[in-house]
Design a protein around this motif. Structure first.
Motif, PDB file in Angstrom:
ATOM      1  N   SER A 124      23.968   4.661 -44.016  1.00  0.00           N
ATOM      2  CA  SER A 124      23.557   4.346 -42.711  1.00  0.00           C
ATOM      3  C   SER A 124      22.083   3.958 -42.464  1.00  0.00           C
ATOM      4  N   PHE A 125      21.622   5.042 -43.045  1.00  0.00           N
ATOM      5  CA  PHE A 125      19.856   4.667 -42.891  1.00  0.00           C
ATOM      6  C   PHE A 125      19.262   3.679 -43.640  1.00  0.00           C
ATOM      7  N   TYR A 126      19.934   3.246 -44.801  1.00  0.00           N
ATOM      8  CA  TYR A 126      19.517   2.163 -45.610  1.00  0.00           C
ATOM      9  C   TYR A 126      19.767   0.860 -44.637  1.00  0.00           C
ATOM     10  N   ASN A 127      21.109   0.796 -44.017  1.00  0.00           N
ATOM     11  CA  ASN A 127      21.419  -0.192 -43.147  1.00  0.00           C
ATOM     12  C   ASN A 127      20.602  -0.479 -42.010  1.00  0.00           C
ATOM     13  N   ASP A 128      20.253   0.875 -41.227  1.00  0.00           N
ATOM     14  CA  ASP A 128      19.201   0.738 -40.086  1.00  0.00           C
ATOM     15  C   ASP A 128      18.025   0.001 -40.523  1.00  0.00           C
ATOM     16  N   CYS A 129      17.428   0.391 -41.696  1.00  0.00           N
ATOM     17  CA  CYS A 129      16.319  -0.154 -42.183  1.00  0.00           C
ATOM     18  C   CYS A 129      16.366  -1.683 -42.373  1.00  0.00           C
ATOM     19  N   LEU A 130      17.272  -2.081 -42.875  1.00  0.00           N
ATOM     20  CA  LEU A 130      17.490  -3.547 -43.200  1.00  0.00           C
ATOM     21  C   LEU A 130      17.636  -4.214 -41.661  1.00  0.00           C
ATOM     22  N   ARG A 131      18.377  -3.558 -40.935  1.00  0.00           N
ATOM     23  CA  ARG A 131      18.673  -4.436 -39.642  1.00  0.00           C
ATOM     24  C   ARG A 131      17.406  -4.379 -38.846  1.00  0.00           C
ATOM     25  N   GLU A 136      12.524  -7.726 -37.042  1.00  0.00           N
ATOM     26  CA  GLU A 136      11.120  -7.515 -37.028  1.00  0.00           C
ATOM     27  C   GLU A 136      10.750  -8.951 -37.735  1.00  0.00           C
ATOM     28  N   ASN A 137      11.446  -9.375 -38.610  1.00  0.00           N
ATOM     29  CA  ASN A 137      10.928 -10.625 -39.583  1.00  0.00           C
ATOM     30  C   ASN A 137      12.115 -11.421 -39.536  1.00  0.00           C
ATOM     31  N   PRO A 138      12.127 -12.476 -38.399  1.00  0.00           N
ATOM     32  CA  PRO A 138      13.321 -13.752 -38.523  1.00  0.00           C
ATOM     33  C   PRO A 138      13.429 -14.307 -39.691  1.00  0.00           C
TER      34      PRO A 138
END
Length: 222
Positions: A124-131, A136-138
């Protein structure tokens, strides 16, 4: 027949109580006594044989196939964008993971009782970082989402190996590396073959060369 004859000879020696100078006290977990050694050997051998046969038949076989492509100029640009996006996601998520690991080490050193303040570095931490990176970068929305997910999954597996001391800490991915790659997952038949062409999500049909016959379902394309 060869196996059964070998078992019978070993059983006859075992009944005698001596095999090559060693005293037989236990045969396949059955202690020496008034037991039928021959049936014990045959049952053990038959059980192992059927287990091995079941593994060979029912275990799914995963194979890889290497072939070439002839992309046009637009596809080359799209592929280089995907290479850069995968590096960007991997490096930024790596930085956040390192900060979280340092934060947890400080808490373990100074306040070992306050475990609630530690950051759980799980999937979940990795998924949150990717989200957060996508928000921040469209420009990351233009890349196949499965390629970015694969970059974070590879990073997570690398840190698991690092924690088990099987490899070093994951390094920063740079453009200087002669091998640039990204991996796409097959979801809802988004990757499929048609004649000598392969269909990739967001890239359309691409002509292949040197492709051998493929049986089964394609899982990933790198």
């Amino acid at each position: 027949n060869y196996a059964s004859s070998g078992i019978e000879s070993l059983v006859s020696q075992a009944k005698g109580g001596n095999v090559d100078g060693f005293t037989v006290t236990e045969v396949f977990g059955i202690k020496d006594g008034n037991h039928d050694y021959e049936s014990s050997f045959k049952k053990s051998f038959n059980g192992f044989f059927y287990w091995l046969l079941g593994v060979c038949i029912f275990m799914p076989e995963v194979l890889s196939c290497k072939c070439g492509i002839n992309p046009n100029w637009d596809l080359k640009i799209a592929f280089w964008d995907a290479f850069g996006a995968s590096r960007f996601v991997s490096n930024n998520v790596r930085q956040k993971v390192r900060q979280a690991r340092i934060h947890n080490k400080i808490i373990d050193k100074n306040c070992p009782e306050s475990k609630d303040e530690k950051i759980r570095i799980n999937r979940s931490f990795y998924n949150d970082c990717l989200r957060e990176l996508k928000h921040e970068n469209p420009f990351l929305y233009e890349i196949d989402s499965t390629a970015l997910q694969d970059a974070t999954e590879r990073l997570q597996r690398a840190y698991k190996r690092y924690d088990k001391r099987l490899s070093g800490e994951p390094r920063i991915k740079t453009l200087k590396n002669p091998v640039q790659s990204f991996t796409i997952k097959n979801i809802n038949n988004s990757i499929r073959l048609k004649d000598n062409y392969i269909r990739l999500n967001k890239y359309g049909f691409i002509k292949l060369r040197g492709l051998r016959p493929i049986l089964g379902r394609i899982q990933t394309v790198t």
